[in-house]
Design an enzyme around this catalytic site. Structure first.
Site, PDB file in Angstrom:
ATOM      1  N   GLU A 522       0.960  -1.465  -0.091  1.00 32.91           N
ATOM      2  CA  GLU A 522      -0.046   0.076   0.054  1.00 32.91           C
ATOM      3  C   GLU A 522       0.918   1.394  -0.054  1.00 32.91           C
ATOM      4  O   GLU A 522       0.673   2.190  -0.525  1.00 32.91           O
ATOM      5  CB  GLU A 522      -0.908  -0.110   1.197  1.00 32.91           C
ATOM      6  CG  GLU A 522      -1.884   1.291   1.224  1.00 32.91           C
ATOM      7  CD  GLU A 522      -2.975   1.195   2.288  1.00 32.91           C
ATOM      8  OE1 GLU A 522      -3.604   2.237   2.572  1.00 32.91           O
ATOM      9  OE2 GLU A 522      -2.994   0.249   2.856  1.00 32.91           O
ATOM     10  N   ASP A 579       1.689   1.100  -9.741  1.00 35.27           N
ATOM     11  CA  ASP A 579       0.863   1.468 -10.812  1.00 35.27           C
ATOM     12  C   ASP A 579       1.501   2.555 -11.424  1.00 35.27           C
ATOM     13  O   ASP A 579       1.036   3.753 -11.246  1.00 35.27           O
ATOM     14  CB  ASP A 579      -0.580   1.864  -9.975  1.00 35.27           C
ATOM     15  CG  ASP A 579      -1.675   2.138 -11.038  1.00 35.27           C
ATOM     16  OD1 ASP A 579      -1.537   1.936 -11.862  1.00 35.27           O
ATOM     17  OD2 ASP A 579      -2.426   2.988 -10.539  1.00 35.27           O
ATOM     18  N   HIS A 788      -5.895 -10.073   5.261  1.00 37.10           N
ATOM     19  CA  HIS A 788      -4.461 -10.148   5.522  1.00 37.10           C
ATOM     20  C   HIS A 788      -3.844  -9.711   4.178  1.00 37.10           C
ATOM     21  O   HIS A 788      -3.598 -10.851   3.443  1.00 37.10           O
ATOM     22  CB  HIS A 788      -3.833 -11.395   5.995  1.00 37.10           C
ATOM     23  CG  HIS A 788      -4.547 -11.688   7.528  1.00 37.10           C
ATOM     24  ND1 HIS A 788      -4.784 -10.758   8.499  1.00 37.10           N
ATOM     25  CD2 HIS A 788      -5.171 -12.613   7.841  1.00 37.10           C
ATOM     26  CE1 HIS A 788      -5.258 -11.382   9.438  1.00 37.10           C
ATOM     27  NE2 HIS A 788      -5.755 -12.586   9.204  1.00 37.10           N
ATOM     28  N   CYS A 790      -0.713  -9.141   3.540  1.00 36.26           N
ATOM     29  CA  CYS A 790       0.525  -9.686   3.441  1.00 36.26           C
ATOM     30  C   CYS A 790       0.551 -10.845   2.679  1.00 36.26           C
ATOM     31  O   CYS A 790       1.605 -11.459   2.260  1.00 36.26           O
ATOM     32  CB  CYS A 790       1.249  -9.677   4.856  1.00 36.26           C
ATOM     33  SG  CYS A 790       1.466  -7.927   5.505  1.00 36.26           S
TER      34      CYS A 790
END
Length: 822
Positions: A522, A579, A788, A790
């Site tokens: 993120e 991105d 989650h 991860c």
């Protein structure tokens, strides 16, 4: 002859001079070869003696068959035109006659071939040679007359490679110029109904295809003998394809061939072709030493590489392996010549050749579980074809990926062999064209993990003896000051570059999330999004292509662009997909590829069309386009102009210089205008993730590595998803979940992907390569789904119906920012 004292004396030898009686003026700078009406006289091996009996520096050694050491100067003898002046003694080697001639017939033939075919020497300066840019361009009759005239002269200028003998050869069509040509198409037509013609056809095919010299002069353009050059082999690849198709046609009737015992065989023409090529490969097909300046012997490799039978396993031992070994035994210069010549092949033939090599490698790797010298040899030859495709773009680069190698080879071991060349001379990592982006990504991550482990060990060692040192690169950032906090902390590592090689851990201040991969995903998504914010002025945005480009007027100095490059490098180094929306030319520049006009197509398509129109225009360019050698650009709302060359504002673009104008314009736009910004960005990028592992990627694969796959195939994701804690694939809620997902818009699918994985991008090999888990998170309740990131793990309460699931899921993915402990 011009003497050194300025006296002018002439020795034209008006009478026949016997061997050993050749006279030369003192200080003479011309070498005269004397010809009898029937035979060429050999020169004495003793040096020329001047009037005073002293050995002069203008002497020669050897007979007419040896090279002269004299320096030639401009002049003519009335019959033969002279070559260009030579500036050094080495120049004479181009004209020195090499073979021994036994008669005037051979001399005339040598001149004829020199006039019509050339000597094959690049940049030849003999004006009587076809290879010379100013040489004769005559029809066969005129060339023959000139050859006779030159042969009558007492002074001869024959290039070293001029005297050639055209052997018997196969040509698809008969040009009617040589009795040594076997017109294959005509003979096959006759052999269809004539037994004697079948015998002659079989014998001719066997002779020509099994003989290296004959095959090197076969299947030439228009069926005419021609010399090979660095740019053109002279082979007619279409004729090769038609000939192979006709000779290897299925369902052929047996030929009237009698074996050594007098028995009629059932051999077909395809059997004869295969047997001939087996005989060829059984012998020595590598050009002998001393023929390095001759390119024609290399032509046979092109003809055999196009043989369709290379796909058949039955010929792997007799033809394929020996062909690969022969090609790999050539010098690098000769292999480069084959690489250039293969550009002449039609795309379908070139693809078939690649398929033959891929099939051979696959059989050995997949069926025999063997990586031996034959696999290594075939892979190296495939590299020659890869080089051809890089220049000519005949097929997609994906044609070179080998599934068997990518799936079955232990690349941990292969990577170790690549790093230790003394341990093993061959590694697939050294030939990355056969590796797909997924495998290269694993190798890059393997290399990164090795560096991370090395940095962790170093940090722990330094902690023991020099105080505490964190084995991780920890970034503590605030969401509202993300770029500022990040650049400040990365700048602190400016003098300790090894810190950037440590494993990354990201901490959002005020949040409880522990970074096991999801937090940094993120982090990179958010920081890249802010970096490309147009309010910062570092990048410009093109609405048509939806791509960003470096702003040539950015106020930020090179330091900011360098730090952005390091952020991109950190993302790759830590296996995070970004991105980013750059045109392909950015990735080409990162890999050191020089931009061209074609690179404008996906960056500024309207400009590309305009420049291409300028190049293709047939009328008065200067009148219609009214352009000068300048470029216009906008800077803070004001149009400015820059000259593309010195005095460009006063130089009009015309029919003769438009190619130069386009080249300079493209260079200015894609290189010069953003030189400072891109150089800083590239330097920062390569400081973090640069190295040998990154160099395995081509620009198209680098884009996949950074941005992931553009395709979001949720059907493939559904196939690989596993369920836990009471859910099964057939559970009603799981089936309802996938029905809802497939009904979503693309934007909502990206939000779901971001919610579950921390990134809205697909991995380099697609969503089907992901690990994705859905677990039951208790009974029906009003709790929203959680994830989650991860571990790509989605937690769903067992909602009572599909509609409740839809509402809760959409609420969750539209409000998915921030981390906490569960």
């Amino acid at each position: 002859c011009q003497s050194k004292r300025g006296r002018r004396g002439y020795s034209f030898f008006p009478r026949i001079v016997a061997p050993g009686q050749v006279r030369a003026e003192e200080g003479c700078t011309w070498l005269l070869y004397v010809v009898r009406p029937k035979a060429l006289l050999a020169l004495s091996e003793q040096p020329v003696t001047g009037r005073r009996g002293k050995n002069r520096s203008c002497c020669w050694k050897g007979s007419l068959g040896r090279e002269s050491n004299r320096t030639m100067q401009d002049g003519h003898d009335g019959a033969a035109s002279s070559p260009h002046p030579a500036s050094s003694p080495s120049t004479v080697n181009q004209f020195a006659p090499n073979p021994d001639y036994d008669s005037c017939r051979s001399l005339i033939n040598s001149y004829f071939y020199q006039i019509t075919l050339g000597c094959g020497t690049v940049h030849c300066t003999n004006r009587n040679c076809f290879s010379c840019p100013e040489g004769p361009r005559l029809d066969p009759t005129s060339a023959a007359l000139l050859a006779v005239k030159l042969a009558q002269s007492t002074t001869h200028y024959l290039c070293a490679g001029a005297a050639i003998t055209i052997p018997e050869s196969l040509q698809w069509t008969d040009s009617g110029q040589s009795s040594e040509v076997v017109a294959l198409k005509t003979m096959m037509a006759k052999a269809a109904s004539n037994a004697q013609a079948q015998v002659e056809l079989s014998a001719a095919v066997r002779r020509c295809l099994s003989n290296p010299d004959s095959l090197s002069w076969s299947f030439l353009k228009e069926g005419k003998p021609s010399r090979a050059t660095e740019d053109q082999s002279g082979i007619d690849c279409s004729a090769v394809a038609e000939a192979y198709a006709a000779m290897l046609k299925p369902g052929q009737a047996p030929l009237a061939i009698v074996n050594s015992r007098g028995e009629l065989t059932d051999s077909t023409l395809s059997d004869v072709v295969a047997a001939a090529l087996e005989d060829l490969c059984r012998g020595a097909i590598v050009p002998a030493q001393g023929t390095a300046h001759k390119l024609e012997p290399l032509r046979l490799f092109v003809v055999v590489l196009l043989f369709p039978g290379l796909m058949e396993p039955e010929y792997h031992n007799t033809i394929f392996k020996k062909l690969c070994a022969a090609i790999n035994s050539l010098s690098q210069e000769q292999r480069d010549m084959i690489k250039h010549w293969m550009r002449e092949c039609p795309a379908n033939m070139f693809r078939d050749t690649i398929v033959a090599f891929q099939q051979f490698i696959t059989i050995y790797v997949n069926e025999y579980r063997c990586i031996d010298d034959h696999v290594a040899s075939a892979t190296k030859v495939l590299g020659i074809l890869w080089g051809t495709n890089q220049m000519a773009h005949l097929v997609s680069f994906k044609e070179f990926y080998n599934d068997a190698i990518n799936e079955l080879v232990d690349f941990t071991e292969d990577f170790a062999r690549w790093k230790d060349t003394q341990r093993c001379s061959f590694s697939f990592c050294a030939h990355p064209y056969v590796l797909d982006p997924g495998t290269k990504s694993k190798l890059l991550q393997l290399d990164a993990n090795n560096q991370m482990r090395s940095q962790i060990r170093g940090a722990l060692f330094r902690s023991i003896f020099g105080g505490s040192e964190c084995p991780y690169l920890i970034l503590k950032v605030r969401r509202e000051h993300l770029i500022r906090d990040t650049l400040l902390q990365i700048s602190a590592c400016q003098h300790q570059q090894e810190d950037l090689k440590k494993p990354l851990k990201v901490i959002f201040k005020g949040e409880e999330g522990i970074d096991e991969g999801g937090v940094q995903k993120e982090f990179f998504q958010l920081i890249v999004r802010q970096m490309f914010d147009l309010n910062y002025g570092m990048f410009i945005y093109d609405e048509e292509t939806r791509c960003f480009w470096f702003s040539s007027t950015a106020l930020e100095n090179a330091r900011e662009f360098n730090l952005i490059g390091k952020v991109f490098g950190l993302a790759i180094y830590n296996s995070v997909i970004l991105d980013a929306h750059f045109p392909m030319v950015v990735y080409k520049k990162l890999m050191g590829v020089k931009p061209t006009l074609e690179d404008l197509a996906d960056f500024a398509p309207a400009l590309h069309r305009g420049l291409q129109m300028l190049l293709d225009f047939q009328g008065d360019v200067e009148e219609v386009f009214a352009r000068t050698f300048v470029a216009d650009y906008e800077e803070y709302g004001t149009m400015k102009t820059i000259e593309l060359c010195h005095g460009g504002a006063n130089r009009n673009v015309s029919q003769n210089n438009r190619e130069e104008y386009v080249e300079l314009y493209v260079k200015w736009l894609l290189e010069d205008s953003i030189q400072a910004q891109f150089s800083a960005f590239s330097e920062g990028f390569h400081e973090v993730c640069g190295g040998a592992a990154l160099r395995m990627f081509i620009p198209e694969e680098l884009e996949l590595l950074i941005c992931g796959s553009p395709s979001l195939d949720f059907m493939a994701l559904e196939e690989v998803t596993s369920t836990e804690d009471g859910f099964t694939r057939d559970h009603p809620l799981i089936r309802a979940f996938w029905e809802i997902v497939h009904e979503m818009s693309l934007q909502d699918k990206k939000k779901l992907l971001f919610f579950c994985t921390g990134s809205d991008r697909s991995p380099i090999k697609g969503l089907g390569s992901m690990t994705f888990v859905i677990s039951r998170n208790g009974p029906d309740s009003d709790r929203l789904p959680t994830a989650h990131t991860c571990f790509n793990h989605l937690l769903l309460p067992e909602y009572s119906d599909k509609e409740k699931l839809r509402v809760c899921l959409m609420t969750a993915i539209n409000n998915s920012e921030g981390f906490g402990l569960m």
